[in-house]
Design an enzyme around this catalytic site. Structure first.
Site, mmCIF file in Angstrom:
data_model
loop_
_atom_site.group_PDB
_atom_site.id
_atom_site.type_symbol
_atom_site.label_atom_id
_atom_site.label_comp_id
_atom_site.label_asym_id
_atom_site.label_seq_id
_atom_site.Cartn_x
_atom_site.Cartn_y
_atom_site.Cartn_z
ATOM 1 N N GLU A 105 -56.513 27.408 -63.199
ATOM 2 C CA GLU A 105 -57.525 26.596 -62.721
ATOM 3 C C GLU A 105 -57.568 26.818 -60.965
ATOM 4 O O GLU A 105 -58.609 27.001 -60.386
ATOM 5 C CB GLU A 105 -57.523 25.356 -62.659
ATOM 6 C CG GLU A 105 -57.798 24.720 -64.061
ATOM 7 C CD GLU A 105 -56.763 24.951 -65.234
ATOM 8 O OE1 GLU A 105 -55.818 25.392 -64.865
ATOM 9 O OE2 GLU A 105 -56.796 24.380 -66.211
ATOM 10 N N PHE A 151 -53.726 10.079 -71.737
ATOM 11 C CA PHE A 151 -53.402 11.470 -71.848
ATOM 12 C C PHE A 151 -54.308 12.187 -70.971
ATOM 13 O O PHE A 151 -55.239 12.240 -70.774
ATOM 14 C CB PHE A 151 -53.491 12.006 -73.264
ATOM 15 C CG PHE A 151 -53.218 13.298 -73.557
ATOM 16 C CD1 PHE A 151 -52.021 14.026 -73.056
ATOM 17 C CD2 PHE A 151 -54.252 14.454 -73.855
ATOM 18 C CE1 PHE A 151 -51.623 15.232 -73.421
ATOM 19 C CE2 PHE A 151 -54.051 15.831 -73.992
ATOM 20 C CZ PHE A 151 -52.798 16.035 -73.730
ATOM 21 N N GLN A 152 -53.598 12.982 -70.228
ATOM 22 C CA GLN A 152 -54.241 13.868 -69.119
ATOM 23 C C GLN A 152 -55.133 13.091 -68.258
ATOM 24 O O GLN A 152 -56.266 13.703 -67.684
ATOM 25 C CB GLN A 152 -55.004 15.105 -69.777
ATOM 26 C CG GLN A 152 -54.214 16.073 -70.793
ATOM 27 C CD GLN A 152 -54.800 17.341 -70.973
ATOM 28 O OE1 GLN A 152 -56.011 17.402 -71.552
ATOM 29 N NE2 GLN A 152 -54.057 18.469 -70.978
ATOM 30 N N LYS A 177 -65.293 11.479 -69.911
ATOM 31 C CA LYS A 177 -65.810 12.118 -70.848
ATOM 32 C C LYS A 177 -67.150 11.337 -71.598
ATOM 33 O O LYS A 177 -67.954 12.045 -72.038
ATOM 34 C CB LYS A 177 -64.750 12.393 -72.121
ATOM 35 C CG LYS A 177 -64.828 13.257 -73.152
ATOM 36 C CD LYS A 177 -63.860 13.549 -73.932
ATOM 37 C CE LYS A 177 -64.359 14.553 -75.210
ATOM 38 N NZ LYS A 177 -63.105 14.815 -76.274
ATOM 39 N N MET A 183 -43.682 38.351 -43.517
ATOM 40 C CA MET A 183 -44.085 37.331 -42.412
ATOM 41 C C MET A 183 -42.796 36.466 -42.481
ATOM 42 O O MET A 183 -42.395 36.157 -41.354
ATOM 43 C CB MET A 183 -45.205 36.584 -42.661
ATOM 44 C CG MET A 183 -45.872 35.924 -41.517
ATOM 45 S SD MET A 183 -45.984 36.955 -40.099
ATOM 46 C CE MET A 183 -47.599 37.257 -40.182
HETATM 47 C C1 LIG Z 1 -48.402 29.140 -51.455
HETATM 48 C C2 LIG Z 1 -47.579 29.671 -50.258
HETATM 49 N N1 LIG Z 1 -46.218 29.588 -50.282
HETATM 50 C C3 LIG Z 1 -45.627 29.880 -48.980
HETATM 51 C C4 LIG Z 1 -46.317 30.217 -48.094
HETATM 52 C C5 LIG Z 1 -45.533 30.763 -46.593
HETATM 53 N N2 LIG Z 1 -45.720 32.256 -46.540
HETATM 54 C C6 LIG Z 1 -46.271 32.838 -45.525
HETATM 55 S S1 LIG Z 1 -46.417 34.323 -45.649
HETATM 56 C C7 LIG Z 1 -45.142 34.455 -46.948
HETATM 57 C C8 LIG Z 1 -44.692 35.629 -47.416
HETATM 58 C C9 LIG Z 1 -45.804 36.605 -47.979
HETATM 59 O O1 LIG Z 1 -45.101 37.738 -48.411
HETATM 60 P P1 LIG Z 1 -45.989 39.002 -48.995
HETATM 61 O O2 LIG Z 1 -47.086 38.542 -50.032
HETATM 62 O O3 LIG Z 1 -44.967 40.004 -49.573
HETATM 63 O O4 LIG Z 1 -46.608 39.446 -47.794
HETATM 64 P P2 LIG Z 1 -46.075 40.449 -46.601
HETATM 65 O O5 LIG Z 1 -45.792 39.267 -45.545
HETATM 66 O O6 LIG Z 1 -44.790 41.037 -46.881
HETATM 67 O O7 LIG Z 1 -47.040 41.311 -46.082
HETATM 68 C C10 LIG Z 1 -44.815 33.079 -47.226
HETATM 69 C C11 LIG Z 1 -43.726 32.803 -48.203
HETATM 70 C C12 LIG Z 1 -47.745 30.408 -47.801
HETATM 71 N N3 LIG Z 1 -48.368 30.996 -46.862
HETATM 72 N N4 LIG Z 1 -48.277 30.214 -49.305
#
Ligand SMILES: Cc1ncc(C[n+]2csc(CCOP(=O)(O)OP(=O)(O)O)c2C)c(N)n1
Ligand SMILES: [Mg+2]
Lengths: 575, 164
Positions: free
Chosen positions: A50, A112-113, A162, A479
């Site tokens: 979803e 449920f749900q 529902k 990042m």
């Molecule tokens: C759902 C979620 N969890 C954690 C984060 C924190 N976060 C921001 S960037 C990142 C790393 C992303 O890694 P990748 O997809 O390999 O991209 P890159 O920076 O290597 O280009 C994280 C964990 C986030 N933005 N969203």
């Protein structure tokens, strides 16, 4: 016409002109799914989670301006949708999310749900409804679309028990087209007196700058923005969300501002004497440390949402109204008058800006051995001729794409700016491709992000969506790694993505085309091949330099003028 | 920091009250009291809300409240001349010589004794919040059994009004 609640839901969607919805069935929405089965006007895209449905509807909305529509079941269906609802909420994206609910008689019994969907979604949506009587259903649907698409847009949740959709209970149906709500009437026109004051201020400026945001895209005001900027000959910078509203290839454009903004854009913000903020909300990623934000500027702020004004930064001339209406009024006043902007002032302002621009803040060290992410995005621009819908996940790749893909049109750059939701890119691209079947659509992503919604590759297969996935594979949560390198002395705590799948084989197992690129010299041909395969989804696993960082970068707690620069930029740190 | 009394009209609908209270917790706004009931028009509820905050926070509070879809109209009562009232039911221990003393204090404050038992009274009292505070303070602490207050409701003086 007599309809059941389930039929009312479907008929109301038709009356709203909805053509595509994204959803996933379950017990409490089975009546609605049955009604969907018995018609051909509304196309339902079955996702695999979803969250994917909400991001897809969101991508559909961002790329078209029309509301995205989601249909999910109660309980886990609704909770899975929450991340996508919050994502749309923070970026003001019009969306209507229909959630099934347990039968009215069971509400509150931990059935449920059962979850309190309106309670959970309240803080992350524009509004929520719980339908109490089938007689209220049509009007609630109309209200949901009206609220989602007007004023500052946003997601609206309609929770439908529902029993409300019981196929055996039929009631007369008429769609309330001319709905009025006494408690909700968003303004459109800005206050003319305020607009005139703003024009006065602009004419007295020596160092003006336009700071344009997502509101310009949302209100389809790109044309008015371009007219205003050209009429005045003043510089334009944009937020992450506003990219494309002003053509990046135009010389008046200084690039993105903020944490990873261009040197010239951030310096111009710091030195400006008049700031014209248009459909932007002074987000902390844009302002840097608030105490050092635009220290010399008088601020004009145009926004449809009064609560955005003076929320983070006090402004001098607030103008509440639709961006388009206000910009057009402003243009009219400017064109009818015979005043001239201070040309000498402007000339020396542009000289300073050009000097900053001359630093080449986006310069990076090219390599023959390893693919640089910046080079990958530049190559993507070259191969697609700049004519692309590009969705993104979250991380370094997102910033590189924002910096290096020069967007010349609005609604082409589709990313989760406010919430920063990893997992957004692929499902969002599905929504974009559904809305634009004949256009080139790509998703730039990271190896960590893509795994958050990878299941949607199956949806792409089922619905024949020829998305091009550009995986900037650096083996790290780049990042996160960058912050750990800069602020935690290189302690790379849990930012290395171990045990990655073989993305090429993984893609193939979903029935798509997967290819890997490791050498800079092979990249262009591989991308070309991906886009030449017009009817196929192609997943490019691009192995990039694992150590590259995003520059410039405003230093923590500092103002716009204190940026760490890339080693390749001419000057080192600017202090 | 200033004390503000916000009076607002909202749709009398399920969820409207939660929308208001959720807003205060989500945005970290302080809420001192909140008092809500339907009006003579049953489709509308009227809420009176007391908060103490800085001017800039107050600006945000009113803007955010206005942004709620269910909120029809609001005004800051404390901006102009107004009347504010709060009702209190207070149960006090009243034994021996204190029975007379408490009765006398209640009279001074124009309270009404509405329930009497061998060793306690329930006193009903209306007034602004300071008056109710003052009364609670004059009752010796160990004699106060229970205090129930409605929170402030208020209305503007003169012809100024908050109506549709
Ligand atoms: C759902 C979620 N969890 C954690 C984060 C924190 N976060 C921001 S960037 C990142 C790393 C992303 O890694 P990748 O997809 O390999 O991209 P890159 O920076 O290597 O280009 C994280 C964990 C986030 N933005 N969203
Ligand atoms: Mg990565």
């Amino acid at each position: 016409m007599e309809l059941s609640g389930a039929e009312i839901v479907v008929q109301a969607l038709k009356d709203e002109g909805v053509e595509t919805i994204f959803g996933y069935p379950g017990g409490s929405v089975l009546h609605i799914y049955d009604a969907l089965f018995q018609q051909d006007d509304i196309h339902h895209v079955l996702v695999r989670h979803e969250q994917g449905a909400t991001h897809a509807a969101d991508g559909y909305a961002r790329s078209t301006g029309k509301p995205g529509v989601v249909l999910v079941t109660s309980g886990p269906g609704a909770t899975n949708a929450i991340t996508g609802i919050a994502t749309a909420h923070l970026d003001s994206i019009p969306m209507v999310v229909l959630t099934g609910q347990v039968p009215s008689a069971l509400i509150g019994t931990d059935a449920f749900q059962e979850v309190d969907t309106t309670g959970i979604s309240r803080p992350c949506s524009k509004h929520t409804f719980l339908v109490k009587r089938v007689e209220d259903l049509a009007e609630t649907m109309r209200k949901a679309f009206y609220i989602a698409t007007t004023g500052r847009p946003g997601p609206v949740v309609v929770d439908i028990p529902k029993d409300i959709t019981d196929p055996s209970v039929k009631i007369p149906y008429e769609y309330p087209r001319n709905l009025k709500m006494r408690s909700y009437s968003p303004v459109k026109k800005g206050h003319l007196g305020q607009i005139k004051k703003a024009v006065d201020l602009i004419y007295n400026a020596k160092r003006p700058i336009i700071y344009s945001g997502g509101g310009v895209v949302i209100d389809n005001s790109s044309g008015s923005l371009i007219d205003l900027a050209r009429e005045l000959g003043i510089p334009v910078t944009s937020t992450l969300m506003g990219l494309g509203a002003y053509p990046a290839s135009d010389s008046q454009f200084l690039g993105m501002l903020g944490m990873h903004g261009n040197y010239e854009a951030n310096m111009a913000m710091h030195e400006a004497d008049v700031l014209i903020a248009i459909g932007a909300r002074f987000d902390d990623r844009v302002t840097g440390h608030i105490a050092h934000f635009c220290p010399q500027a008088k601020i004009i702020h145009i926004d449809i949402d009064p609560s955005s004004i003076s929320k983070n930064v006090r402004v001098d001339i607030p103008i509440v109204g639709s961006v388009k209406d206000v910009l057009n009024d402003m243009l009219r006043i400017i064109r009818e008058g015979d005043r001239k902007i201070d040309n000498d002032g402007l000339t020396s302002w542009w000289e300073r800006i050009e000097a900053w621009r001359g630093l080449g803040c986006l310069r990076y060290e090219q390599s023959d051995e390893v693919i640089k992410p910046q080079f990958a995005i530049e190559t993507l621009h070259k191969v697609t001729g700049g004519d692309l819908y590009l969705t993104s996940d979250v991380g370094q790749h997102q910033m590189f794409a924002a910096q290096f893909y020069k967007f010349d049109k609005p609604r082409r750059w589709i990313n989760s700016g406010g919430l920063g939701t990893m997992g957004f890119g692929l499902p969002a691209a599905m929504g974009v491709q559904m809305a634009h079947p004949d256009k080139q659509v790509a998703c730039v992503t990271g190896e960590a992000s893509i795994l958050m919604c990878i299941q949607e590759l199956a949806t792409c297969k089922q619905h024949g969506l020829p998305i091009k996935i550009m995986l900037m594979n650096n083996g790290y949560m780049g990042m996160v790694r960058q912050w750990q390198e800069m602020f935690y002395e290189g302690r790379y705590s849990h930012s290395y993505v171990d045990a990655l799948p073989d993305f090429v084989e993984l893609t193939k197992s979903f029935g798509h085309v997967g290819m890997r690129v490791t050498k800079p010299s092979d990249l262009e041909a591989a991308m070309q091949e991906a886009f030449d395969r017009k009817d196929e989804l192609v997943f490019l696993d691009i192995l990039i330099d694992p150590t590259e960082n995003v520059y410039p970068m405003i230093e923590a707690g500092k103002g716009h003028h204190v940026m760490a620069m890339s080693p390749a930029s001419k000057q080192g740190d600017q202090r | 920091m200033k004390r503000h009394i916000i009076s607002l009209l909202m749709e009398n609908e399920a969820g409207a009250l939660s929308n208001v209270s959720a807003l205060f917790s989500a945005r970290g706004f302080n809420i001192e009291s909140l008092c809500v009931a339907p009006t003579d028009d049953p489709s509308l509820s009227r809420m009176t809300l007391v908060t103490t905050c800085s001017e800039s926070v107050f600006e945000q509070i009113t803007k955010q409240l206005n942004k709620l879809i269910d909120v029809v109209k609001l005004m800051d009562l404390s901006e102009g001349v107004h009347i504010e009232r709060e009702m209190m039911l207070i149960k006090v221990r009243a034994e021996k010589e204190m029975r007379e003393e408490i009765k006398r204090l209640a009279e001074i404050f124009r309270g009404k004794i509405i329930d009497v038992s061998d060793n306690s009274y329930v006193i009903e009292m209306t007034g602004d919040s300071d008056k109710l505070d003052a009364f609670v303070h004059v009752i010796p602490e160990d004699h106060v059994i229970e205090v129930v207050r409605t929170g402030v409701s208020g209305i503007a003086r003169g012809v100024k009004s908050l109506t549709l």
